[in-house]
Design an enzyme around this catalytic site. Sequence first.
Site, PDB file in Angstrom:
ATOM      1  NE  ARG A 190      -3.252   2.449   2.992  1.00 15.38           N
ATOM      2  CZ  ARG A 190      -4.338   2.985   2.436  1.00 15.38           C
ATOM      3  NH1 ARG A 190      -4.949   2.340   1.455  1.00 15.38           N
ATOM      4  NH2 ARG A 190      -4.809   4.134   2.851  1.00 15.38           N
ATOM      5  CB  SER A 228      -6.974   0.632  -1.687  1.00 17.29           C
ATOM      6  OG  SER A 228      -8.341   0.957  -1.788  1.00 17.29           O
ATOM      7  CD  GLU A 272      -8.763  -1.639  -4.315  1.00 16.65           C
ATOM      8  OE1 GLU A 272      -9.157  -1.116  -3.264  1.00 16.65           O
ATOM      9  OE2 GLU A 272      -9.029  -1.184  -5.454  1.00 16.65           O
TER      10      GLU A 272
END
Length: 287
Positions: free
Chosen positions: A146, A167, A209
């Site tokens: 991330r 995310s 993702e």
Amino acid sequence: MPSNNFKFFLTWWLTQQVTGLAVPFMLDMAPNAFDDQYEGCVEDMEKKAPQLLQEDFNMNEELKLEWEKAEIKWKEIKNCMSYPAGFHDFHGTALVAYTGNIHRSLNEATREFKINPGNFHYKAFHYYLTRALQLLSDQGCRSVYRGTNVRFRYTGKGSVRFGHFASSSLNRSVATSSPFFNGQGTLFIIKTCLGAHIKHCSYYTHEEEVLIPGYEVFHKVKTQSVERYIQISLDSPKRKKSNFNCFYSGSTQAANVSSLGSRESCVSLFLVVLLGLLVQQLTLAEP
């Protein structure tokens, strides 16, 4: 006469009390976050969430528009993969919407929920997202990345969690690319066991993702400076009991937590008013 330095310090201190953040972007347990896992009330929430969604649409035009766009996209892509039992169109639409433009405002409201719980107009959205991740998570753990342009700080003590949906990507090169990462913020290397791979429910499938729920707690934290950015490794993930549970289902437990949230909101409101009055008085005291 109060000095400008004193006024600055007073304003800063009171602001920190109101926001609940001693340091901007501190990595901690996100004590103000709305972390509902909806344990024991999924059936009730499935009945209530559609009504809550319409209520949120009436109060949140951005959410309404982003949801309508996501519905169209979801209809186009939903047959590209198989889904677990219980997964339906609301879950898919919520995931698609999250990968659009709504995630920033949702996450801000989620992380600071206790400060103003009455202004949280993402009730059904939060439920559908949370439930989607629970259904899609295969209970397997994976390493993800991330990247963010924000520099996070960690005290060196205690467990941490994001306190909002986070995310991440299976691909390090995606996480360290623009616009996510400018080389001067923070790169997280995360071992997640509750995050779900949502590639097929996204506007941007190439990002690979993995969406991590805000309630996943990491017990091992390692920080280091790398060139011009901070690298933080999060490991030993666990699922812990949340501060909120079934908050919007109408259960007794939800009512009890709601009372607590209201008291904290009143304290925050008092501090905001106090801040304004003190600054006003200090200004009037100047010659």
